[in-house]
Design a protein around this motif. Structure first.
Motif: not given
Length: 144
Positions: A26-28, A50-53, A59-63
């Motif tokens: 879910k990120y790139a 290193a840059d990812f998005f 957002i909840e998965l990122f947290v």
């Protein structure tokens, strides 16, 4: 071990950690790291950033993925909050390298957008890119 060698090992570790996190797939990769991969098949010389998005809908998965990064030795460095109160960038450090996660949102007109920040004097700036499908790529012995 050079800074670049350590950075490459940490990129591999980040991929391994994120593959087991709620944000898996879910990120790139994007920005300078992506440019280095496309141009040279490796990070740009001297670029230890290193840059990812990820998408704001995740957002909840990122947290939930943050503890995975912390447990692997990536340390919180800073985060940027825009005037709207939303945090658009989280930066972690490990060794002499930065690992930045940007929150993107879909906008009208088929674009992905995010807030970025310029310094001296600090200012918020909106950036947008054409949205397109993501495809897995092999890099450093991992799939991204």
């Amino acid at each position: 071990m050079s800074d670049m060698e350590a950075y490459i090992q940490d990129l591999q570790l980040l991929n391994d950690v994120m593959r087991e996190s709620p944000l898996a797939e879910k990120y790139a990769v994007w920005a300078g790291l992506h440019l280095g991969i496309v141009r040279n098949g490796r990070p740009l010389d001297g670029d230890l950033d290193a840059d990812f998005f990820y998408m704001d809908s995740d957002i909840e998965l990122f947290v939930q993925a943050i503890p995975f990064l912390l447990e692997a030795g990536f340390n919180k460095c800073f985060r940027f909050m825009a005037n709207d109160g939303i945090i658009w960038e989280h930066t972690f450090v490990k060794g002499n390298a930065k690992f930045e996660f940007f929150r993107f949102t879909k906008t009208d007109g088929g674009r992905l957008g995010y807030y970025d920040f310029a310094f001296g004097p600090p200012m918020q700036q909106w950036k947008a890119y054409i949205d397109g499908p993501l495809a897995p790529m092999d890099f450093l012995g991992r799939t991204w």
